[in-house]
Design an enzyme around this catalytic site. Structure first.
Site, PDB file in Angstrom:
ATOM      1  CG  ASP A 156      15.538   3.527  -6.090  1.00 55.40           C
ATOM      2  OD1 ASP A 156      16.712   3.965  -6.142  1.00 55.40           O
ATOM      3  OD2 ASP A 156      15.179   2.446  -6.590  1.00 55.40           O
ATOM      4  CG  ASP A 200       8.475  -0.208  -4.762  1.00 54.44           C
ATOM      5  OD1 ASP A 200       7.306  -0.198  -4.300  1.00 54.44           O
ATOM      6  OD2 ASP A 200       8.889  -0.997  -5.636  1.00 54.44           O
ATOM      7  CG  ASP A 228      10.799   4.325  -6.290  1.00 50.63           C
ATOM      8  OD1 ASP A 228      10.988   4.047  -5.079  1.00 50.63           O
ATOM      9  OD2 ASP A 228      11.192   3.603  -7.218  1.00 50.63           O
ATOM     10  CD  GLU A 241      14.549   0.702  -3.060  1.00 50.84           C
ATOM     11  OE1 GLU A 241      14.730   1.880  -2.712  1.00 50.84           O
ATOM     12  OE2 GLU A 241      13.595   0.329  -3.748  1.00 50.84           O
TER      13      GLU A 241
END
Ligand code: TTJ
Length: 643
Positions: free
Chosen positions: A505, A509, A507, A432
């Protein structure tokens, strides 16, 4: 007292002889000692109560998952397991049943029909594999209670006061010595099974209580409409309308030895969805009965198309076209079912195909002929499917043609490929963002590791057809890099990498992108998941330096554990949190996430296609937190830790 105690010592020896093989080789009896294994124990106990309902002696089954998440109670209002002393064993019947292998057999003959055959391993197997088990029987106005541990009676059967009514209750806790300390029942798996049972055996009341939930769950399932009602519900859940609306059909047969119920409809979905059951037990991997249904549907529709001169011009209808969008529930009863597979999810009896086909085909033909407007809408939908397939075939061929020219020339520009051309050695990291992609490129082993950074938006492939998917730039790049094509041109032998890692990541997203990619692989490149090619990389969230040592923590609890365990004396830990992959140096990324010797990753597997289907269907909607859970739950379930 003394005599009683002695007779119990005697009994213990016998029990040990009877059930020792089960504790020695649990997998032989229940398929495995993973989470499927202890869920099996529950299905076994549950089916005893369901049998009592099927046989007309009980109306209600209640299942309670207790707070600890691992002990569970099943109660019915049936006749109660017999408690009288069996002369041959000099023990109450219930104790013989629960402590002797195959002792259930005696009760299965005569007027007592057993639904199972799949889980028919016997309640003694459950007892043997339970740390504790308590049976309570209400019979003749008395409540009888007995306790067991690991297959051995720990108390005699005692009367514990008066009571009203009759029934049986079993509370058990699978043995952590067998199943591992982490064992926990999955409430959703249990709930779904109970709900399905309430449809399969219409009229039965099933109560589900989950004391692990906040607030506690307490639901009642009762469906007098049986699997016809089930079909309506499944179609509604999948959010793809019926074609034409309200056109479901239902069959029921008990003749010539074939007991079968089926309910079916076409929908606007692009896949085929069959839920099949044998003797009330789900067959997630299908089998010969599903084969019979598929054949019947295809032949009946073809026959209708031919006799009504509806054959389209310029396109040939395949069997898959005919079944596209079909949703079906099939419940068959087989006297001696033979099952296959680790979790016995597939029916193997060859004779069942012709039996199911023989019942369903004429019924379906009659339905089509009796309902011409429905039939015409269904045929129109099928022809549309065939035309769409040909269009998407053209689209995917365009991509493959490009990739086929040379396995190098047409690779996406942003791919940093590895030098090896041996898929057995090559790995692809889909990363990503550009900055993480940059670190990954620097930190990788360029001989065997390729990096593909993602920049743009990934399409939600849940709803999309193959030609739509292949117009999305990011997905197109992935397909080109993989080299194995997509859709009708998929060829796994052309796959350029033996392992594919999603590196995102930690998180929301990142989770979202990972979910979108998994959805894409699941819907369009499923063999990659089935072959165990897809992995989720597990980059750490924390770096903890204590003195000269460096530790990596995947999450907060992990970090705290490290601090607790590794901080000695005056050493003060130095903690750093990575906000994203981009904050890691190439060396850090290499050490924690890329290097096969040290990295953490999870292999993505499909343990239950139905569950996965439901999850993906549900979660690709709006609820971001649910998506998050999907990844986390699935990830933590995976056994194949590649450390
Ligand atoms: C057997 O034949 C005589 C009358 O009772 C029949 C019987 O076994 N009924 C029965 C068994 N009802 N419920 C059970 C049962 C329920 C649970 C939760 C667990 C077990 C092992 C059996």
């Amino acid at each position: 007292m003394a005599t009683k105690k002695e007779s119990y010592t005697g009994a213990d020896i016998q029990v040990l002889e009877g059930l020792e093989p089960v504790r020695k080789r649990p997998a032989m009896y229940i398929g495995g000692t993973d989470s499927t294994g202890y869920h099996h124990l529950l299905w076994e106990i549950l089916d005893n109560s369901v049998d009592e309902v099927i046989n007309g002696f009980a109306t209600t089954v209640e299942v309670t998952l207790h707070k600890d998440g691992r002990s569970i109670t099943v109660v019915d209002n049936g006749r109660g397991i017999p408690v009288d002393i069996m002369p041959k064993y000099k023990k109450p019947a219930v104790e013989v049943i629960l402590t002797t292998l195959h002792s259930g057999g005696k009760f299965e003959q005569g007027n007592y029909v057993h639904s199972g055959g799949l889980h028919g391993v016997g309640s003694s197997v459950v007892n043997a594999l339970s740390r504790k088990l308590v049976v309570e029987i209400k019979l003749d106005g008395k409540k009888h209670v007995q306790n067991y541990a690991r297959g051995r009676a720990t108390t005699p059967l005692k009367v514990d006061g008066p009571c009203r009514g009759t029934g049986t209750s079993v509370t058990f806790e699978p043995d952590p010595e067998i199943f591992g300390e982490k064992l926990k029942f999955d409430p959703e798996t249990v709930r779904e099974r109970l709900e399905a049972k309430s449809y399969l055996h219409k009229g039965m009341t099933v109560i589900w209580k989950d004391d692990t939930a906040h607030p506690h769950t307490h639901v009642t399932y009762k469906h007098d409409g049986g699997i016809a009602e089930y079909l309506t519900k499944v179609v509604a859940e999948r959010q793809k309308p019926m074609v034409p609306p309200g056109s479901a059909t239902f069959y029921h047969s008990r003749d010539n030895g074939v007991r079968l119920e089926a309910s079916l409809a076409w929908t606007e979905a692009t896949d085929e969805h069959i839920r099949s059951y044998v003797n009330g037990i789900p067959t997630n991997l299908g089998g010969t009965h599903e084969g019979g249904l598929r054949g019947a549907v295809v032949k009946a529709v073809r026959n209708y198309i031919e006799t009504h001169n509806l054959t389209p011009k310029g396109v040939t209808l395949t069997a898959e076209d005919i079944r596209e969008g079909m949703v079906a529930i099939l419940s068959t009863y087989v006297v001696e079912p033979q099952f296959q597979g680790q979790t016995k999810g597939r029916l193997n009896n060859p004779e069942v195909t012709a039996q199911v086909d023989g019942v369903l085909r004429p019924a379906l033909e009659k339905w089509l002929n009796d309902n011409k407007s429905i039939a015409e809408a269904v045929v129109a939908r099928i022809i549309l499917a065939a035309r769409a397939r040909e269009a998407s075939r053209a689209a995917s061929q365009a991509i493959s043609r490009k990739t086929a020219v040379s396995h190098r020339l047409n690779l996406p520009g942003k791919l940093a490929d590895c030098s090896s051309t041996d898929p057995g050695l090559s790995e692809l990291f889909i990363v990503e963002g550009d900055s993480a992609g940059g670190s990954a490129k620097q930190g990788r082993d360029r001989r065997t590791q390729a990096i593909l950074p993602l920049r743009g938006k990934v399409l939600n492939a849940e709803q999309a057809s193959t030609d739509k998917v292949t117009t999305n730039k990011e997905l197109q790049d992935i397909v080109s890099a993989l080299g194995c094509g997509i859709g009708t041109d998929f060829d796994i032998t052309k796959l350029r990498y033996g392992r594919v890692f999603l590196l995102m990541d930690a998180d929301s997203d990142g989770h979202h992108i990972a979910t979108l990619l998994l959805t894409f692989f699941y819907r369009h490149l499923r063999p990659l998941i089935e072959s165990g090619t897809i992995h989720i990389a597990q980059p750490p969230l924390y770096r903890v330096d204590i003195g000269k040592e460096t530790y990596w923590a995947l999450d907060e609890p992990d970090r705290d554990r490290i601090i607790r365990e590794k901080t000695k004396g005056n050493a003060k830990p130095n903690i750093m949190r990575f906000k994203g992959l981009g904050e890691m140096t190439p060396d850090e990324l290499k050490e924690t996430t890329l290097d096969p010797k040290n990295r953490m990753s999870l292999r993505v597997t499909i343990d239950n296609p139905l569950d996965t289907d439901r999850l993906i269907n549900d979660l690709m909607g709006k609820d971001v937190s649910a998506r998050f859970r999907f990844i986390m739950e699935r990830a933590s379930e995976v056994q194949d830790l590649d450390v």
